[in-house]
Design a protein around this motif. Structure first.
Motif, PDB file in Angstrom:
ATOM      1  N   PHE A   1       4.169  10.951  -9.124  1.00  0.00           N
ATOM      2  CA  PHE A   1       3.760   9.570  -9.406  1.00  0.00           C
ATOM      3  C   PHE A   1       4.159   8.649  -8.260  1.00  0.00           C
ATOM      4  O   PHE A   1       5.167   8.854  -7.601  1.00  0.00           O
ATOM      5  N   ASP A   2       3.368   7.625  -8.068  1.00  0.00           N
ATOM      6  CA  ASP A   2       3.660   6.596  -7.065  1.00  0.00           C
ATOM      7  C   ASP A   2       4.796   5.705  -7.593  1.00  0.00           C
ATOM      8  O   ASP A   2       4.595   4.928  -8.525  1.00  0.00           O
ATOM      9  N   ILE A   3       5.955   5.844  -7.006  1.00  0.00           N
ATOM     10  CA  ILE A   3       7.096   4.976  -7.381  1.00  0.00           C
ATOM     11  C   ILE A   3       7.080   3.708  -6.532  1.00  0.00           C
ATOM     12  O   ILE A   3       7.204   2.590  -7.031  1.00  0.00           O
ATOM     13  N   ASN A   4       6.905   3.899  -5.217  1.00  0.00           N
ATOM     14  CA  ASN A   4       7.093   2.769  -4.293  1.00  0.00           C
ATOM     15  C   ASN A   4       6.136   1.614  -4.552  1.00  0.00           C
ATOM     16  O   ASN A   4       6.513   0.449  -4.414  1.00  0.00           O
ATOM     17  N   GLY A   5       4.905   1.961  -4.917  1.00  0.00           N
ATOM     18  CA  GLY A   5       3.936   0.908  -5.207  1.00  0.00           C
ATOM     19  C   GLY A   5       4.506  -0.044  -6.243  1.00  0.00           C
ATOM     20  O   GLY A   5       4.327  -1.264  -6.161  1.00  0.00           O
TER      21      GLY A   5
ATOM     22  N   LEU B   1       0.837  -1.197   0.000  1.00  0.00           N
ATOM     23  CA  LEU B   1       0.000   0.000   0.000  1.00  0.00           C
ATOM     24  C   LEU B   1       0.875   1.252   0.000  1.00  0.00           C
ATOM     25  O   LEU B   1       1.778   1.382   0.829  1.00  0.00           O
ATOM     26  N   SER B   2       0.607   2.162  -0.929  1.00  0.00           N
ATOM     27  CA  SER B   2       1.290   3.456  -0.921  1.00  0.00           C
ATOM     28  C   SER B   2       0.390   4.445  -0.201  1.00  0.00           C
ATOM     29  O   SER B   2      -0.838   4.362  -0.319  1.00  0.00           O
ATOM     30  N   THR B   3       1.007   5.366   0.547  1.00  0.00           N
ATOM     31  CA  THR B   3       0.188   6.403   1.191  1.00  0.00           C
ATOM     32  C   THR B   3       0.750   7.770   0.855  1.00  0.00           C
ATOM     33  O   THR B   3       1.962   7.942   0.756  1.00  0.00           O
ATOM     34  N   GLY B   4      -0.129   8.729   0.665  1.00  0.00           N
ATOM     35  CA  GLY B   4       0.311  10.116   0.423  1.00  0.00           C
ATOM     36  C   GLY B   4      -0.703  10.867  -0.424  1.00  0.00           C
ATOM     37  O   GLY B   4      -1.090  10.389  -1.495  1.00  0.00           O
ATOM     38  N   ASN B   5      -1.125  12.040   0.065  1.00  0.00           N
ATOM     39  CA  ASN B   5      -2.081  12.868  -0.680  1.00  0.00           C
ATOM     40  C   ASN B   5      -1.525  13.300  -2.027  1.00  0.00           C
ATOM     41  O   ASN B   5      -2.280  13.610  -2.938  1.00  0.00           O
ATOM     42  N   GLU B   6      -0.182  13.344  -2.116  1.00  0.00           N
ATOM     43  CA  GLU B   6       0.444  13.885  -3.321  1.00  0.00           C
ATOM     44  C   GLU B   6       0.578  12.849  -4.441  1.00  0.00           C
ATOM     45  O   GLU B   6       0.986  13.177  -5.543  1.00  0.00           O
ATOM     46  N   LEU B   7       0.241  11.589  -4.143  1.00  0.00           N
ATOM     47  CA  LEU B   7       0.555  10.527  -5.112  1.00  0.00           C
ATOM     48  C   LEU B   7      -0.545  10.326  -6.141  1.00  0.00           C
ATOM     49  O   LEU B   7      -1.730  10.323  -5.804  1.00  0.00           O
ATOM     50  N   VAL B   8      -0.123  10.145  -7.389  1.00  0.00           N
ATOM     51  CA  VAL B   8      -1.060   9.721  -8.442  1.00  0.00           C
ATOM     52  C   VAL B   8      -0.453   8.527  -9.157  1.00  0.00           C
ATOM     53  O   VAL B   8       0.763   8.293  -9.084  1.00  0.00           O
TER      54      VAL B   8
ATOM     55  N   SER C   1       4.032   2.221   2.506  1.00  0.00           N
ATOM     56  CA  SER C   1       5.124   3.189   2.365  1.00  0.00           C
ATOM     57  C   SER C   1       4.573   4.591   2.471  1.00  0.00           C
ATOM     58  O   SER C   1       3.446   4.865   2.065  1.00  0.00           O
ATOM     59  N   GLY C   2       5.402   5.477   3.034  1.00  0.00           N
ATOM     60  CA  GLY C   2       5.020   6.875   3.233  1.00  0.00           C
ATOM     61  C   GLY C   2       4.289   7.064   4.551  1.00  0.00           C
ATOM     62  O   GLY C   2       3.760   6.104   5.154  1.00  0.00           O
ATOM     63  N   GLY C   3       4.317   8.306   5.054  1.00  0.00           N
ATOM     64  CA  GLY C   3       3.497   8.686   6.205  1.00  0.00           C
ATOM     65  C   GLY C   3       3.859   8.018   7.518  1.00  0.00           C
ATOM     66  O   GLY C   3       3.034   7.963   8.430  1.00  0.00           O
TER      67      GLY C   3
HETATM   68  P1  AMP Z   1       6.860  10.584   3.687  1.00  0.00           P
HETATM   69  O1  AMP Z   1       7.588   9.390   4.153  1.00  0.00           O
HETATM   70  O2  AMP Z   1       5.395  10.370   3.508  1.00  0.00           O
HETATM   71  O3  AMP Z   1       7.167  11.786   4.539  1.00  0.00           O
HETATM   72  O4  AMP Z   1       7.417  10.914   2.252  1.00  0.00           O
HETATM   73  C1  AMP Z   1       8.768  11.275   2.043  1.00  0.00           C
HETATM   74  C2  AMP Z   1       8.983  11.667   0.610  1.00  0.00           C
HETATM   75  O5  AMP Z   1       8.736  10.584  -0.237  1.00  0.00           O
HETATM   76  C3  AMP Z   1       8.046  12.766   0.136  1.00  0.00           C
HETATM   77  O6  AMP Z   1       8.778  13.605  -0.762  1.00  0.00           O
HETATM   78  C4  AMP Z   1       6.973  12.007  -0.611  1.00  0.00           C
HETATM   79  O7  AMP Z   1       6.342  12.807  -1.593  1.00  0.00           O
HETATM   80  C5  AMP Z   1       7.762  10.884  -1.207  1.00  0.00           C
HETATM   81  N1  AMP Z   1       6.941   9.717  -1.425  1.00  0.00           N
HETATM   82  C6  AMP Z   1       6.118   9.135  -0.529  1.00  0.00           C
HETATM   83  N2  AMP Z   1       5.536   8.057  -1.045  1.00  0.00           N
HETATM   84  C7  AMP Z   1       5.998   7.940  -2.306  1.00  0.00           C
HETATM   85  C8  AMP Z   1       5.759   7.020  -3.372  1.00  0.00           C
HETATM   86  N3  AMP Z   1       4.931   5.986  -3.203  1.00  0.00           N
HETATM   87  N4  AMP Z   1       6.389   7.219  -4.535  1.00  0.00           N
HETATM   88  C9  AMP Z   1       7.220   8.265  -4.692  1.00  0.00           C
HETATM   89  N5  AMP Z   1       7.519   9.136  -3.730  1.00  0.00           N
HETATM   90  C10 AMP Z   1       6.893   9.008  -2.553  1.00  0.00           C
END
Ligand code: AMP
Ligand code: MG
Length: 440
Positions: A233-237, A214-221, A280-282
């Motif tokens: 873009f969602d890279i980690n997914g 699961l990817s998390t983040g408001n900024e991800l598409v 991943s994220g958050g």
């Molecule tokens: P966070 O761990 O949520 O604080 O995210 C740290 C950085 O990683 C931020 O710049 C996010 O925008 C980026 N990020 C979080 N999730 C992803 C993802 N799935 N793919 C690409 N970048 C990500």
């Protein structure tokens, strides 16, 4: 135990069943769990290996073997000719030469797949093909190119190198009762061939670990969407899905959750479907880092949070019933490194693999690199094996938010937390990044 180390162990990370409170920055620094400790804890949570299943040999590629493969046969099952030529007695031909050939009578043929029962006497030979059993009485095979056929039933031998030449003796590869492949080995193409060589058609292997990503983040598409202002873009997914799949998991990409507890919780609620759930994220301490809270609300047992490593410090590890839950930082390099250093060894242990984690070794460093001490580093590096150099270049770009240098790397270099700089010529521990997971 030094003060710093003592602080590590005094931390509330170890085996707490309730989540930690948010801490001030100095507290966080003091309470980071050492790398080895964190890895050992992850591995200790894998109590039993996953169930086994019986598969046909061809369906088992990439799986982990869960039984010893024991040879039933002599392989080769007979003294086997390695050449097309003539089976002879060495004593007859040891002095043969181009100038002074030895003429032998040809008493028969031995094609592969047959068994010629004739016994060769002194002065006789049998025309033999590659792979055929060497007839009784013969102890040497002369290659066709070292002979001249004289009519149907004679041959001139032009030379002989040595006794027993061009014969593979019965049982040279294996004998009955020998353990040929040990349990815990991965079924690679060569291992698969060796098991076939033992005559086994079906083998017991580990079932695939079930992994949810699961990817998390408001900024991800999603790739394919058009990102609006501020979106990425969602890279980690994708990279985590790829890693889990590459290392043999039955993996599902669950999508992207928004940075709020409710949305993240929706996905965590189905934890029981997975042996390992990876978010991943958050997971850090920012205002929108809600993963930790969501995990708390769902009564996930927190086992540790935050490790003394770079990249990948905010790593969360917990469990709920039999599911292990990893929360990885969002930076793509951090997430991928965390996967390789923690989740891969856990997957390996689950499947009963004999050796866990990436292949390790040592290499000479080819450039100088200044470092901030405090955390264990996993630096991206590239091999230079040209004749003048032989070692690893530390990539100049080591920021965890920049993904490309990782894709171009061959290794991760492990540098101890106390080290302030790595010098050209230093020998460092490396983890090989298999070409199949970075750029080949
Ligand atoms: P966070 O761990 O949520 O604080 O995210 C740290 C950085 O990683 C931020 O710049 C996010 O925008 C980026 N990020 C979080 N999730 C992803 C993802 N799935 N793919 C690409 N970048 C990500
Ligand atoms: Mg975030």
């Amino acid at each position: 135990m030094g003060n710093e180390q003592a602080n590590d162990f005094m931390g509330t990370h170890l085996m707490t069943t309730h989540a930690q409170k948010r801490m001030s920055t100095p507290d966080i620094k003091r309470n980071l769990l050492p790398f080895e400790e964190a890895l050992a804890i992850c591995l200790s949570e894998v109590k039993d290996p996953l169930a086994t299943e019986q598969l046909s040999l061809m369906a088992s590629l990439g799986r982990i073997l869960r039984e010893d493969i024991i040879s039933q046969y002599f392989i080769p099952p007979f003294n086997k000719s390695m050449m097309d030529g003539y089976a002879v007695k060495f004593a007859d031909v040891e002095n043969a030469s181009v100038e002074d050939p030895v003429r032998l009578k040809v008493i028969g043929d031995a094609p592969a797949g047959t068994f010629n029962t004739k016994v060769i006497q002194s002065g006789e030979s049998i025309r033999i093909m590659t792979g055929a059993p060497v007839p009784a009485g013969a102890d040497t095979v002369i290659a066709l190119e070292d002979t001249i056929s004289i009519g149907e039933d004679s041959v001139d031998i032009l030379g002989c190198f040595k006794d027993n030449h061009f014969i593979i003796e019965k049982g040279k590869d294996m004998i009955p009762g020998q353990v040929i492949i040990k349990k815990g080995e991965k079924i690679t193409p060569a291992v698969m061939g060796m098991i076939a060589n033992c005559g086994a058609s079906h083998i017991n292997v580990s079932r695939r670990p079930r992994i949810g990503i699961l990817s998390t983040g408001n900024e991800l598409v999603n790739p394919g969407d058009i990102p609006k202002e501020g979106q990425i873009f969602d890279i980690n997914g994708y990279s985590l899905f790829g890693l889990a799949k590459h290392y043999g998991a039955d993996v599902s990409y669950l999508g992207i959750a928004k940075d709020n507890c409710e949305d993240v919780s929706r996905f965590i609620e189905s934890y029981y479907k997975w042996d390992i759930l990876i978010l991943s994220g958050g997971v850090s301490v920012g205002d929108y880092d809600v993963v930790h809270d969501a995990l708390q609300k769902l009564d996930v047992d927190e086992i540790f949070w935050r490790v003394r490593i770079k990249p990948g410090k905010p790593l969360f590890f917990g469990k709920k019933e039999s599911s292990l839950i990893f929360g990885l930082p969002g930076n793509p390099v951090s997430a991928l490194t965390n996967f390789l250093m923690f989740i891969l060894p856990v997957m390996d242990k689950m499947t009963g693999k004999a050796s866990t984690g990436l292949k390790k070794g040592y290499a000479r460093v080819l450039n100088n690199c200044l470092l901030k001490p405090g955390r264990r580093k996993f630096l991206r590096g590239k091999f230079d094996n040209s004749s003048s150099h032989n070692g690893v270049f530390i990539m100049s770009e080591q920021k965890s938010g920049i993904f490309r240098p990782l894709v171009e790397s061959d290794v991760l270099l492990e540098v101890h937390e106390d080290v302030k700089y790595v010098k050209e010529g230093d020998i460092v521990k490396i983890y090989y990044l298999n070409n199949d997971i970075v750029a080949s």
